[in-house]
Design a protein around this motif. Structure first.
Motif, mmCIF file in Angstrom:
data_model
loop_
_atom_site.group_PDB
_atom_site.id
_atom_site.type_symbol
_atom_site.label_atom_id
_atom_site.label_comp_id
_atom_site.label_asym_id
_atom_site.label_seq_id
_atom_site.Cartn_x
_atom_site.Cartn_y
_atom_site.Cartn_z
ATOM 1 N N ILE A 85 0.672 -0.871 0.286
ATOM 2 C CA ILE A 85 0.031 -0.016 -0.044
ATOM 3 C C ILE A 85 0.624 1.164 -0.095
ATOM 4 O O ILE A 85 0.429 2.020 -0.586
ATOM 5 N N PHE A 86 2.082 1.018 0.839
ATOM 6 C CA PHE A 86 2.901 2.501 0.925
ATOM 7 C C PHE A 86 3.206 2.910 -0.078
ATOM 8 O O PHE A 86 3.422 3.788 -1.221
ATOM 9 N N ALA A 87 3.482 1.180 -1.254
ATOM 10 C CA ALA A 87 4.582 1.928 -2.298
ATOM 11 C C ALA A 87 3.555 2.072 -3.835
ATOM 12 O O ALA A 87 4.394 3.089 -4.438
ATOM 13 N N LYS A 88 2.601 1.589 -3.222
ATOM 14 C CA LYS A 88 1.173 2.713 -4.544
ATOM 15 C C LYS A 88 0.907 3.660 -4.660
ATOM 16 O O LYS A 88 1.033 4.637 -4.641
ATOM 17 N N LEU A 89 0.690 4.324 -3.152
ATOM 18 C CA LEU A 89 0.680 5.720 -2.439
ATOM 19 C C LEU A 89 1.799 6.331 -3.255
ATOM 20 O O LEU A 89 1.320 7.426 -4.046
ATOM 21 N N THR A 90 2.809 5.872 -2.839
ATOM 22 C CA THR A 90 3.656 6.439 -2.897
ATOM 23 C C THR A 90 3.885 6.642 -4.835
ATOM 24 O O THR A 90 4.539 7.626 -4.942
ATOM 25 N N ARG A 91 3.679 5.900 -5.530
ATOM 26 C CA ARG A 91 3.825 5.710 -7.421
ATOM 27 C C ARG A 91 2.650 7.106 -7.369
ATOM 28 O O ARG A 91 2.687 7.393 -8.280
ATOM 29 N N SER A 92 1.626 6.205 -6.807
ATOM 30 C CA SER A 92 0.876 7.968 -6.753
ATOM 31 C C SER A 92 1.305 9.652 -6.811
ATOM 32 O O SER A 92 1.060 10.078 -7.740
#
Length: 246
Positions: A3-10
């Motif tokens: 989730i953290f990685a997805k939020l960072t990419r977003s």
């Protein structure tokens, strides 16, 4: 972590959609080095600077400029806007904790800072023969502490600002005097005694001093590192106490 990685990419995608932010944080520091490096006198040893070249000094200043832009303007604008629009409140109703979005925003800014600094160091070295940091470990420590201090100031701004526009205004108001003490307009090395003392005690001035020391092969002074740690601790506690998710 997924989730953290997805939020960072977003967050990174959202950042890259803003061309003005991309230019001033990712590209402008390198453009500044390119402009100053093509001024003939700036490439010559200057006795007033202890034999150093002006362009050598401005590489560390460009690094601080990047961190100042990201910490004082980009981060607080985004976080205050998220709160103003209720995004943080809505995230709190999902399995994702709001603090995860905060961490993703800071991680994104750190990635942009690393890319910008790598570009500055590469162009400085290849185009103007500016030496890479001779004290690599000290440079990393100084970079991380300066980044942490800058982002902590930004978090405090986001904590007290009622809107994104206000956060941007406060960040801009702080940015210019702090960059003055970091030597953006006049290198710190030519400051008179009292002004240099004030610079050494300012967050970005201490950061520039630490980075420049590492660039020239010395371990950053413990005085500069202590100043940076003190700002991070005091302002971090204040930001944590004052920050509201809605």
């Amino acid at each position: 972590m997924s989730i953290f990685a997805k939020l960072t990419r977003s967050e990174l995608r959202l950042f890259l959609r803003e061309p003005v932010q991309v230019f001033f944080t990712l590209l402008f520091p390198t453009v500044l080095i390119a402009i100053l490096g093509n001024i003939p006198d700036f490439g010559k040893p200057d006795p007033a600077l202890g034999g150093a070249r002006v362009i050598d000094l401005y590489v560390a200043i460009a690094v601080v400029f990047t961190l100042g832009m990201l910490g004082l303007q980009v981060a607080p604008l985004a976080l205050a806007t998220y709160r103003e629009r209720g995004i943080l409140r809505r995230i709190a109703t999902t399995p994702v904790r709001p603090v995860t979005l905060l961490g993703a925003q800071l991680a994104m800014n750190l990635l942009i800072a690393i890319a910008s600094v790598a570009l500055v160091l590469t162009v400085g070295r290849l185009a103007f023969d500016v030496a890479l940091p001779r004290q690599a470990a000290g440079f990393v420590v100084a970079f991380l502490l300066t980044a942490g201090t800058s982002f902590t100031i930004g978090l405090l701004v986001a904590a007290i600002a009622p809107s994104g526009k206000t956060a941007n205004s406060i960040g801009t108001f702080l940015f210019f005097p702090l960059m003055f003490f970091a030597g953006l307009w006049t290198p710190r090395e030519v400051f008179p005694g009292l002004l240099r003392t004030i610079s050494d005690l300012s967050p970005l001035g201490a950061g520039e001093r630490a980075l420049h020391a590492a660039m020239t092969g010395s371990w950053p002074s413990w005085g500069s590192l202590t100043v940076l740690l003190a700002y991070m601790l005091v302002l971090g506690i204040a930001a944590a106490r004052l920050f509201r998710w809605e």
